[in-house]
Design a protein around this motif. Structure first.
Motif: not given
Length: 116
Positions: A1-28
């Motif tokens: 199972m792939l698990v992305a190292l998450p951003l904190h919710n506040r940082r996610f709201r600022e960026r509007k994306y989570d680069q590690a989750q995008l990588l994990a999703g593409g790899l999955a």
């Protein structure tokens, strides 16, 4: 199972994306594996690691992650974008192991280091 190292919710709201989750999703998607969101979360916001020593980085992220009990018995591939000292992935891996993950391995897109 792939698990992305998450951003904190506040940082996610600022960026509007989570680069590690995008990588994990593409790899999955490319490998036919799962990359569910929410199995690992930041229990508290941490300071940015830039400019911190290795010891300061480890202290900054110690206890910062919590993992879902649904990782119990699972082999986990923890995905992050950049590895510097390893303090963040180490703290996340500890949370995953404490929640019962059988094995945690780390995959990063890049490795940052200084020649000085």
């Amino acid at each position: 199972m792939l698990v992305a190292l998450p951003l904190h919710n506040r940082r996610f709201r600022e960026r509007k994306y989570d680069q590690a989750q995008l990588l994990a999703g593409g790899l999955a998607q490319a490998t036919g594996r799962e990359a569910p969101v929410g199995l690992l979360s930041r229990a508290r916001e941490t300071r940015r690691q830039v400019g911190l020593s290795e010891a300061e980085r480890a202290h900054n992220v110690a206890g910062a992650f919590t993992a879902s009990p649904s990782v119990a018995g699972q082999d986990i591939l923890l995905v992050d974008d950049v590895l510097t000292t390893g303090a963040t992935v180490r703290a996340a891996a500890i949370a995953l192991r404490e929640a019962g993950a059988t094995r945690v391995e780390i995959l990063t897109l890049a490795r940052a280091f200084s020649l000085t």
